[in-house]
Design an enzyme around this catalytic site. Sequence first.
Site, short mmCIF file in Angstrom:
data_model
loop_
_atom_site.label_atom_id
_atom_site.label_comp_id
_atom_site.label_asym_id
_atom_site.label_seq_id
_atom_site.Cartn_x
_atom_site.Cartn_y
_atom_site.Cartn_z
N THR A 8 32.98 8.22 113.02
CA THR A 8 31.94 8.51 114.00
C THR A 8 30.77 9.19 113.32
O THR A 8 30.94 9.88 112.31
CB THR A 8 32.48 9.43 115.13
OG1 THR A 8 31.40 9.76 116.02
CG2 THR A 8 33.07 10.72 114.60
N LYS A 13 31.87 15.09 118.67
CA LYS A 13 33.10 14.36 118.99
C LYS A 13 34.19 14.73 117.99
O LYS A 13 35.34 14.95 118.34
CB LYS A 13 32.88 12.85 118.83
CG LYS A 13 32.18 12.16 119.95
CD LYS A 13 32.22 10.65 119.65
CE LYS A 13 31.31 9.86 120.52
NZ LYS A 13 31.34 8.42 120.19
N GLU A 37 28.07 -2.03 117.12
CA GLU A 37 28.47 -1.92 118.52
C GLU A 37 27.90 -3.13 119.24
O GLU A 37 26.70 -3.25 119.43
CB GLU A 37 27.99 -0.59 119.10
CG GLU A 37 28.67 0.58 118.42
CD GLU A 37 28.45 1.94 119.08
OE1 GLU A 37 27.85 2.00 120.16
OE2 GLU A 37 28.88 2.93 118.48
N ASP A 66 34.20 5.23 121.86
CA ASP A 66 32.94 4.75 122.42
C ASP A 66 32.82 5.26 123.85
O ASP A 66 33.81 5.28 124.58
CB ASP A 66 32.89 3.22 122.42
CG ASP A 66 32.42 2.71 121.07
OD1 ASP A 66 31.33 3.12 120.64
OD2 ASP A 66 33.18 1.95 120.43
N PHE A 144 24.86 17.42 125.18
CA PHE A 144 24.03 16.43 124.49
C PHE A 144 23.82 15.22 125.39
O PHE A 144 24.39 15.13 126.50
CB PHE A 144 24.68 16.00 123.16
CG PHE A 144 25.98 15.25 123.36
CD1 PHE A 144 27.16 15.92 123.61
CD2 PHE A 144 26.01 13.86 123.32
CE1 PHE A 144 28.35 15.23 123.80
CE2 PHE A 144 27.20 13.15 123.51
CZ PHE A 144 28.36 13.85 123.75
N ASP A 147 24.01 14.71 129.43
CA ASP A 147 24.61 15.88 130.10
C ASP A 147 23.68 16.56 131.12
O ASP A 147 24.13 16.96 132.19
CB ASP A 147 25.07 16.91 129.06
CG ASP A 147 26.40 16.53 128.43
OD1 ASP A 147 27.09 15.65 128.99
OD2 ASP A 147 26.77 17.11 127.40
N LYS A 167 33.45 21.65 130.28
CA LYS A 167 33.17 20.22 130.43
C LYS A 167 34.38 19.38 130.03
O LYS A 167 34.78 18.45 130.72
CB LYS A 167 31.95 19.85 129.57
CG LYS A 167 31.68 18.37 129.51
CD LYS A 167 30.58 18.01 128.53
CE LYS A 167 30.60 16.53 128.21
NZ LYS A 167 29.68 16.11 127.17
N HIS A 172 35.17 12.60 130.80
CA HIS A 172 35.68 11.29 130.40
C HIS A 172 36.38 11.37 129.04
O HIS A 172 37.49 10.90 128.86
CB HIS A 172 34.53 10.29 130.36
CG HIS A 172 33.31 10.78 129.62
ND1 HIS A 172 32.72 11.99 129.88
CD2 HIS A 172 32.60 10.25 128.59
CE1 HIS A 172 31.70 12.16 129.07
NE2 HIS A 172 31.60 11.13 128.27
N ARG A 173 35.72 12.01 128.07
CA ARG A 173 36.29 12.08 126.72
C ARG A 173 37.46 13.04 126.66
O ARG A 173 38.42 12.83 125.92
CB ARG A 173 35.22 12.48 125.69
CG ARG A 173 35.66 12.26 124.26
CD ARG A 173 34.56 12.41 123.23
NE ARG A 173 33.42 11.62 123.57
CZ ARG A 173 32.32 12.10 124.15
NH1 ARG A 173 32.21 13.38 124.43
NH2 ARG A 173 31.33 11.30 124.46
#
Length: 187
Positions: A8, A13, A37, A66, A144, A147, A167, A172-173
């Site tokens: 990445t 991340k 991508e 992703d 970032f 957000d 968060k 989601h992550r």
Amino acid sequence: MKTLYFITGNKGKALEAKMKFSVLDIEIIQKDIGYPEIQADTLQEVARFGVDYLQKKVKYPFIIEDAGLFIDALDGFPGVYSAYVFYKIGCDGILKLLENVEHGKRKATFRSVYAYSEPGKKPLLFAGECKGTISKRVIGGHGFGYDPIFIPEYHAKTFAQMSTEEKNEFSHRGKSLEKLINYFKNI
Ligand code: ITT
């Protein structure tokens, strides 16, 4: 301690994964070697293509992730194009596209897919999502990307008004990473 490469370009991340994996005695090492991508409808397709491409280049186990923001009123845009759209028009551009969309119709979903790859094997995918609403203006200084314009369901603040820890509890992550971690716990 085992090593797992995270391919990445996003340091945030990588750090997040590093913290979660440390309890399993697995060291995450970030590698910013890039991968294409593709244009596709789903993050799963983007991740699968990325893994196929990378498996030809690297001969060790790795993970990629992703993510994207899917806005209902824009038929899922920017979705898989989130990184490019953010680079081009940012949060202000998205707010402009939604200028005449009233509060009740500003629903959106953040999605994330982690892919775990071992040489020569089909990748394993782990998905997570977080539903919410697009705010009327940019609010908050943390985080970032999108957000500052995303208010998660059952909350009154944007992601950018939350600490990273807060968060990630329901992002989601945070969810896709939790599934990935559980997979490693069970093998
Ligand atoms: P990679 O090298 O891992 O691809 P990236 O930062 O380009 O890193 P993605 O392609 O997965 O990451 O992300 C797409 C875009 O979606 C990203 O640039 C952000 O603008 C946005 N995004 C993804 N997750 C986000 C989050 O948790 N909060 C805000 N924006 C997010």
